[in-house]
Design an enzyme around this catalytic site. Sequence first.
Site, PDB file in Angstrom:
ATOM      1  N   SER A 326      -0.453  14.425  34.405  1.00 28.20           N
ATOM      2  CA  SER A 326      -0.295  14.546  32.953  1.00 28.20           C
ATOM      3  C   SER A 326       0.976  15.291  32.557  1.00 28.20           C
ATOM      4  CB  SER A 326      -1.496  15.295  32.356  1.00 28.20           C
ATOM      5  OG  SER A 326      -2.697  14.612  32.602  1.00 28.20           O
ATOM      6  N   HIS A 415      -8.137  17.127  28.274  1.00 28.53           N
ATOM      7  CA  HIS A 415      -8.765  17.013  29.593  1.00 28.53           C
ATOM      8  C   HIS A 415      -9.763  18.136  29.855  1.00 28.53           C
ATOM      9  CE1 HIS A 415      -6.601  13.501  30.863  1.00 28.53           C
ATOM     10  NE2 HIS A 415      -5.449  14.050  30.520  1.00 28.53           N
TER      11      HIS A 415
END
Length: 476
Positions: A326, A415
Amino acid sequence: MAKSAETKYPGTLTNLRRKAVVGVLRTWRELSGSARLAITGEVHPTLPKENIDHLRKQMNRCLNSKGGEITARAHTVELGKTYLNLTEAGRVKFLILLATNFDIDRNRLSKCIEAIQNASDKKDISKQENDLRDALTSPRSTILRQFNSLPEGFKFLVDMRMDLLPLVRKNASLKGLEYDLKNILSGWFDVGLLDLVEITWDSSAAILEKLIAYEAVHKVRSWDDLKNRLDADRRVYAFFHNKMPHEPLIFVHVALTRGLTGNVQEILDETSPVMDIREADTAIFYSISNAQKGLAGISFGNFLIKRVVGRLSRELKQIKHFSTLSPIPNLRQWLDPLLSKGDESFFTVKEIKELKLLTKSDNAARGLHQLLEADWHTNHKIAEKIKPVLMHLAAHYLINEKNKLLALDPVAHFHLTNGARLKRINWLGDTSHKGLKQAAGLMVNYYYDLDYIDSNHEDYVTEGKIATSRTVRGLL
């Protein structure tokens, strides 16, 4: 060199919106025709002052239809067609009129509150409370809800909110309208109501076009790039909602690898050999893109990734590890102002001394800021010198910088809310121009451990506790 998506596919998003508008207008023309309703008067696309009264009457017709459901639908269709035919400036005037002229009646609201305070018994209180609920329902929300019964009406509301969101920051009078729209749309979304569909090279051209257009994390550079992302060792999934069956809501890109991957250029390398997926033991989520700007800020449920993990686990039994690769999109947005004003409080005494020596500056923070604006990452010696500094600044930002209880970084928040653990920060994980400008090339692995997803989620959303690996904690 491959062209960027913006160069290779000019105006793709605009073209998609134009096609959608044409499709909706075609469908609504049939509806209004079947209703045998003719509304006199036309609205110019720029919505000049002399058309405002006519538009106001159109909106009132949606509230005061006397001809039954078919007539009410026809009035709503005509209002929607008016909006779709307006220019950008005309739509702004439309939204302001809807927001200001069809707000809640505050005089009625005050009377309802006074009536509750003066109610004499439970039966009376119950009646007054119902009256208060009705008073809190704005006429504009009644108009907006009528679009839900129309084909493509839900998509119309999503796109209207997309138009509205940038305007709210500049015009406070639109906040109530945005609240009503968000409330209506939120009621229809939960991860359990979404269909998960795998996208392949054989998917329709329309879906592949949208996959290119909506990719927000790592732009699709060419058709070869797209084909690489859909190869045997890759997966792309899309979430759909039954109210918008032809419009993807979210795209999720997955790379099947052996072990954790820390560099996105390796994943996107079109020349790399295709991996035998029987050797893969890890699924790397390297891009998650929202395809509908009008749904920004609306939760699709807390376990979106868990849905994809569950599907991969069933289909590929050898996959035992699930992680993201990410970006840290706001790292430099947080860091650069601190560095530019010379804030050395985040550095150790040793780091201050080394940075001053390296940058030949009398202030370590300003020296590092100037260095990050240059082409520093290609100089191995300089990169190795500033690596420990940037790694611990990133760890501090991800773990300690909060918006109230929760992580300041939006990707981290997403997340962590989904139950992931902050597993690893990767040095020079994205050396693209965008990766360097956003986060000095750093990327993060958020790890999804199936046994701890639920508890990680609960700890984070209730206490702000971030599940973190020993490796990342060591960077602090």
